[in-house]
Write a protein that holds these residues in place. Structure first.
Motif, mmCIF file in Angstrom:
data_model
loop_
_atom_site.group_PDB
_atom_site.id
_atom_site.type_symbol
_atom_site.label_atom_id
_atom_site.label_comp_id
_atom_site.label_asym_id
_atom_site.label_seq_id
_atom_site.Cartn_x
_atom_site.Cartn_y
_atom_site.Cartn_z
ATOM 1 N N GLU A 1 52.368 80.134 90.065
ATOM 2 C CA GLU A 1 52.042 81.389 89.389
ATOM 3 C C GLU A 1 50.549 81.636 89.589
ATOM 4 O OE1 GLU A 1 53.922 83.507 87.450
ATOM 5 O OE2 GLU A 1 55.763 82.366 87.778
ATOM 6 N N LEU A 2 50.164 82.885 89.770
ATOM 7 C CA LEU A 2 48.769 83.220 90.049
ATOM 8 C C LEU A 2 48.078 83.777 88.805
ATOM 9 C CD1 LEU A 2 49.326 85.014 93.463
ATOM 10 C CD2 LEU A 2 48.711 82.620 93.084
ATOM 11 N N ARG A 3 46.905 83.229 88.502
ATOM 12 C CA ARG A 3 46.046 83.736 87.436
ATOM 13 C C ARG A 3 44.734 84.148 88.075
ATOM 14 N NH1 ARG A 3 46.464 79.041 82.954
ATOM 15 N NH2 ARG A 3 46.169 77.819 84.819
ATOM 16 N N PHE A 4 44.352 85.398 87.903
ATOM 17 C CA PHE A 4 43.098 85.895 88.476
ATOM 18 C C PHE A 4 42.003 85.852 87.419
ATOM 19 C CE2 PHE A 4 46.183 87.587 91.392
ATOM 20 C CZ PHE A 4 45.548 87.490 92.605
ATOM 21 N N LYS A 5 40.837 85.307 87.807
ATOM 22 C CA LYS A 5 39.679 85.247 86.925
ATOM 23 C C LYS A 5 38.447 85.640 87.718
ATOM 24 C CE LYS A 5 41.368 81.849 83.690
ATOM 25 N NZ LYS A 5 41.041 80.650 82.919
ATOM 26 N N TYR A 6 37.475 86.192 86.994
ATOM 27 C CA TYR A 6 36.230 86.621 87.636
ATOM 28 C C TYR A 6 35.267 85.444 87.730
ATOM 29 C CZ TYR A 6 32.069 89.222 88.804
ATOM 30 O OH TYR A 6 30.948 89.669 89.438
ATOM 31 N N ASP A 7 34.711 85.230 88.902
ATOM 32 C CA ASP A 7 33.739 84.164 89.155
ATOM 33 C C ASP A 7 32.342 84.776 89.024
ATOM 34 O OD1 ASP A 7 32.260 82.031 90.010
ATOM 35 O OD2 ASP A 7 33.062 81.997 92.046
ATOM 36 N N ASP A 8 31.681 84.464 87.914
ATOM 37 C CA ASP A 8 30.363 85.050 87.676
ATOM 38 C C ASP A 8 29.221 84.173 88.180
ATOM 39 O OD1 ASP A 8 30.579 83.063 85.807
ATOM 40 O OD2 ASP A 8 29.864 84.260 84.133
ATOM 41 N N ASP B 1 52.167 74.231 89.262
ATOM 42 C CA ASP B 1 52.790 75.353 88.563
ATOM 43 C C ASP B 1 51.886 76.583 88.518
ATOM 44 O OD1 ASP B 1 55.178 74.117 88.035
ATOM 45 O OD2 ASP B 1 54.663 73.525 85.995
ATOM 46 N N TRP B 2 50.577 76.364 88.464
ATOM 47 C CA TRP B 2 49.623 77.457 88.311
ATOM 48 C C TRP B 2 48.519 77.362 89.345
ATOM 49 C CZ3 TRP B 2 50.428 81.396 85.006
ATOM 50 C CH2 TRP B 2 51.371 81.204 84.005
ATOM 51 N N ALA B 3 48.050 78.519 89.771
ATOM 52 C CA ALA B 3 46.890 78.592 90.655
ATOM 53 C C ALA B 3 45.929 79.609 90.043
ATOM 54 C CB ALA B 3 47.290 79.018 92.055
ATOM 55 N N THR B 4 44.707 79.163 89.774
ATOM 56 C CA THR B 4 43.679 80.060 89.271
ATOM 57 C C THR B 4 42.907 80.595 90.473
ATOM 58 O OG1 THR B 4 43.491 78.775 87.249
ATOM 59 C CG2 THR B 4 41.682 80.281 87.755
ATOM 60 N N VAL B 5 42.920 81.897 90.635
ATOM 61 C CA VAL B 5 42.276 82.557 91.766
ATOM 62 C C VAL B 5 40.971 83.159 91.268
ATOM 63 C CG1 VAL B 5 42.526 84.286 93.575
ATOM 64 C CG2 VAL B 5 44.556 83.098 92.705
ATOM 65 N N TRP B 6 39.855 82.633 91.751
ATOM 66 C CA TRP B 6 38.533 83.115 91.352
ATOM 67 C C TRP B 6 38.088 84.194 92.323
ATOM 68 C CZ3 TRP B 6 36.665 81.542 86.817
ATOM 69 C CH2 TRP B 6 37.187 80.376 86.260
ATOM 70 N N ILE B 7 37.709 85.354 91.774
ATOM 71 C CA ILE B 7 37.266 86.455 92.624
ATOM 72 C C ILE B 7 35.823 86.820 92.296
ATOM 73 C CG2 ILE B 7 39.590 87.409 92.895
ATOM 74 C CD1 ILE B 7 38.563 89.670 90.940
ATOM 75 N N THR B 8 35.141 87.355 93.290
ATOM 76 C CA THR B 8 33.803 87.902 93.101
ATOM 77 C C THR B 8 33.841 89.370 93.515
ATOM 78 O OG1 THR B 8 33.132 87.242 95.322
ATOM 79 C CG2 THR B 8 32.613 85.721 93.532
ATOM 80 N N VAL C 1 38.077 86.716 97.390
ATOM 81 C CA VAL C 1 38.519 85.468 96.775
ATOM 82 C C VAL C 1 37.462 84.410 97.073
ATOM 83 C CG1 VAL C 1 40.310 83.690 96.763
ATOM 84 C CG2 VAL C 1 40.938 86.094 97.029
ATOM 85 N N SER C 2 36.891 83.831 96.015
ATOM 86 C CA SER C 2 35.864 82.811 96.224
ATOM 87 C C SER C 2 36.446 81.404 96.170
ATOM 88 C CB SER C 2 34.745 82.955 95.204
ATOM 89 O OG SER C 2 35.232 82.760 93.900
ATOM 90 N N ASP C 3 37.494 81.189 95.385
ATOM 91 C CA ASP C 3 38.079 79.857 95.291
ATOM 92 C C ASP C 3 39.465 79.963 94.674
ATOM 93 O OD1 ASP C 3 38.195 77.102 95.564
ATOM 94 O OD2 ASP C 3 37.170 76.698 93.679
ATOM 95 N N VAL C 4 40.273 78.936 94.921
ATOM 96 C CA VAL C 4 41.585 78.823 94.290
ATOM 97 C C VAL C 4 41.726 77.389 93.812
ATOM 98 C CG1 VAL C 4 44.087 78.944 94.622
ATOM 99 C CG2 VAL C 4 42.621 80.598 95.764
ATOM 100 N N GLU C 5 42.049 77.233 92.537
ATOM 101 C CA GLU C 5 42.268 75.919 91.953
ATOM 102 C C GLU C 5 43.736 75.804 91.566
ATOM 103 O OE1 GLU C 5 39.630 75.772 88.632
ATOM 104 O OE2 GLU C 5 37.848 75.615 89.885
ATOM 105 N N VAL C 6 44.391 74.773 92.071
ATOM 106 C CA VAL C 6 45.807 74.567 91.803
ATOM 107 C C VAL C 6 45.955 73.413 90.815
ATOM 108 C CG1 VAL C 6 48.051 74.063 92.845
ATOM 109 C CG2 VAL C 6 46.357 75.355 94.135
ATOM 110 N N THR C 7 46.815 73.600 89.808
ATOM 111 C CA THR C 7 47.046 72.522 88.857
ATOM 112 C C THR C 7 47.783 71.376 89.543
ATOM 113 O OG1 THR C 7 49.116 73.520 88.102
ATOM 114 C CG2 THR C 7 47.113 74.035 86.842
#
Length: 124
Positions: free
Chosen positions: A91-98, A48-55, A38-44
């Motif tokens: 709620e968790l949303r996973f996205k790739y951190d490029d 309601d939502w947390a975007t979880v950035w992964i590498t 996990v590189s970062d987490v951004e919370v709205t």
């Protein structure tokens, strides 16, 4: 009174990053997933939502890991709800951190373009 430069969403994001880092590490080990972190987490703002950035250690295996983490999102959220003192876990949303991949690509391009002493570059 001290200034409030550090918002609540930033504090919650930092705590989620720590907790999710442990949960993702365990999931990688337990489910034999490609190595990710996990590189970062951004919370709205409304939490309601947390975007979880992964590498990923190997970028080509990232889609496999991302798909598995998305499937495990509900389990992660339940675990966070038990372990954190939040009224409502986002709620968790996973996205790739490029960004790491882009940085490595830029570094490769710069290294390939560096003049060497054999090229006749003048050094001071």
């Amino acid at each position: 009174m001290p200034s409030r430069d550090f918002k609540r969403t930033d504090r919650v994001g930092a705590e989620l990053r720590r907790e999710l880092g442990l949960l993702v590490h365990a999931a990688v080990r337990d489910h034999a997933l490609p190595s990710v972190s996990v590189s970062d987490v951004e919370v709205t703002r409304d939490m309601d939502w947390a975007t979880v950035w992964i590498t990923a250690l190997q970028a080509e295996q990232a889609p496999v890991a991302l798909k598995a983490l998305k499937e495990l999102a509900g389990e992660f959220r339940r675990s966070l709800a038990r372990g954190m003192r939040l009224r409502r876990v986002p709620e968790l949303r996973f996205k790739y951190d490029d960004s790491v991949d882009k940085g490595e690509r830029i570094d490769q391009l710069l290294r390939a373009d560096e003049p060497t002493a054999a090229d006749g570059a003048v050094e001071d």
